[in-house]
Design an enzyme around this catalytic site. Sequence first.
Site, PDB file in Angstrom:
ATOM      1  N   SER A   1       0.788  -1.202   0.150  1.00 38.52           N
ATOM      2  CA  SER A   1       0.017  -0.100   0.097  1.00 38.52           C
ATOM      3  C   SER A   1       1.055   1.094   0.188  1.00 38.52           C
ATOM      4  O   SER A   1       1.981   1.274  -0.048  1.00 38.52           O
ATOM      5  CB  SER A   1      -0.621   0.047   1.232  1.00 38.52           C
ATOM      6  N   LYS A   2       0.259   2.496   0.002  1.00 40.35           N
ATOM      7  CA  LYS A   2       0.882   3.537   0.159  1.00 40.35           C
ATOM      8  C   LYS A   2       2.006   3.580   1.270  1.00 40.35           C
ATOM      9  O   LYS A   2       3.094   4.402   1.107  1.00 40.35           O
ATOM     10  CB  LYS A   2      -0.052   4.826   0.212  1.00 40.35           C
ATOM     11  N   ARG A   3       1.717   2.872   2.222  1.00 41.59           N
ATOM     12  CA  ARG A   3       2.555   2.834   3.418  1.00 41.59           C
ATOM     13  C   ARG A   3       4.041   2.456   2.943  1.00 41.59           C
ATOM     14  O   ARG A   3       5.190   3.060   3.576  1.00 41.59           O
ATOM     15  CB  ARG A   3       2.143   1.954   4.541  1.00 41.59           C
TER      16      ARG A   3
END
Length: 499
Positions: free
Chosen positions: A254-256
């Site tokens: 994910s963006k993380r």
Amino acid sequence: MLNPTPRVRFAPSPTGLLHVGNARTALYNWLFARHTGGEFLLRIEDTDVERSEARYEAQLIEDLRWLGLDWTEGPQIGGPYAPYRQSERLEIYQQHTEQLLGEDKAYRCFCTAEELEQERQLALREQRAQVYSGKCRALAANQAQTRAAAGETFAVRLAVPDAPLRFHDIVRGDVEFAGETVSDFILVRSSGMPVYNYVVTIDDALMRITHVIRGDDHISNTPRQVAIYQAFGWSLPEFAHLSTILGSDRERLSKRHGATSIASFREMGILPQALANYLALLGWGAEGGTRETFTREELIAEFKLERVTPSPAVFDWDKLHWLNRHAIKQAPPAELRQLAWPYFTARQWLPPLSPEDAAVVQWFARVLDLFLPAVDQLQQLPEKAAALWNLAPVTQEDAALLASEAGERVVRAFTAKIRAEAGAMTPQRFKELMNEVKAETGAKGKDLFHPVRIILTGAHSGPEFDKLIPLLEEGSQLDLPTHVLSVRERVEAFSATVL
Ligand code: GLU
């Protein structure tokens, strides 16, 4: 009977940027179509009107093209099953709903949100599955019609038979869900908007899709879609659900985990052929081998859905960088120039690329030859080549080196020699001068070279002088937005600021 020509689709929702997972789905569909001589189409799933935006559709198309994918049917280009945007197909869905209602395969449900919530709470207390009870299924059709005609709002639910829902998945084998886990789910909301599972099935069937290849986040949707195929009496396509992509911490990517959009890879200077190669390997491997570098044609020749693995794939930056370096080595110089140039115009170091400006183009080709082997991503180039345009500020440690007795001797001898030279410096002449400095000062090795390098570039390490010096001399003759200092100019600039 001969198998029909394979037809596959990529069906993104234009609600955000194209990310790694969806790009891999698109690529696998495309590779499968190419490998089998089939057709690949693009369908835009924009029934979520609140979240869908035209700009995302445009960006998505641009990103897919950049990745090297093409399709023979889709929005903008049309095709035999147009339109290819779901928001333009609402009438088609409505006709199908009439059909299902007419055949008693679906029914109108007048339950309110509160009623459904009460049902859910009761099921929870009684430790039953929280699925719709099917209450409105019992309403007589004419009764339901009368209520609808009187203006009561209703959703449309599928009457799901109480039988297992089965499908074949090329990646996972046979899959079965009990009918009751699905229950009588909604096809059309009370707002009149049909739901994803419903429209995707109608479209896949009408568009003659033979293989549904998509992320495994949709696997739990598939039994519902199977129930819809059955209600219409349509035969099922083959399914292939691709495994989840994880970050290095083994959590869903994910963006993380940093940049994951295709646009951001492009901005970094990952070459499209490297990204395609990398995405192909995220969950697939060629037969009988550990081979990892593939051209597009090789991928097409080798790609088989049977070789797609059901276990999750872990996104690995080192491998992507390795493939990018490989792609950089293989890419034609003109392509690299085109891709690398904008990073330098953005810093006002180069003018906009104009192929007529042969002198600048040739000079930059040599800059690339020198620095490309040192980068993982093209965006790192300016930093690597910065010494051409900027003298790095001398660090305290380097300043101390220059101020030492031995350092100072080298600095004086070297600057005096450069100042006494007329005309452009050549690597040959530079070598001679360095030998003279060496003889006069007794300095050798890094005691000799570090001070000289600091004078010329601001730092004590960097590319070989043999390569650097011609770039400085020739660069200084070009008309660039930021001037490249010649060797002589560097000595003057150094004397003015440091001495
Ligand atoms: N619009 C869906 C998505 O973007 C497509 C899923 C499918 O391929 O059926 O996830």
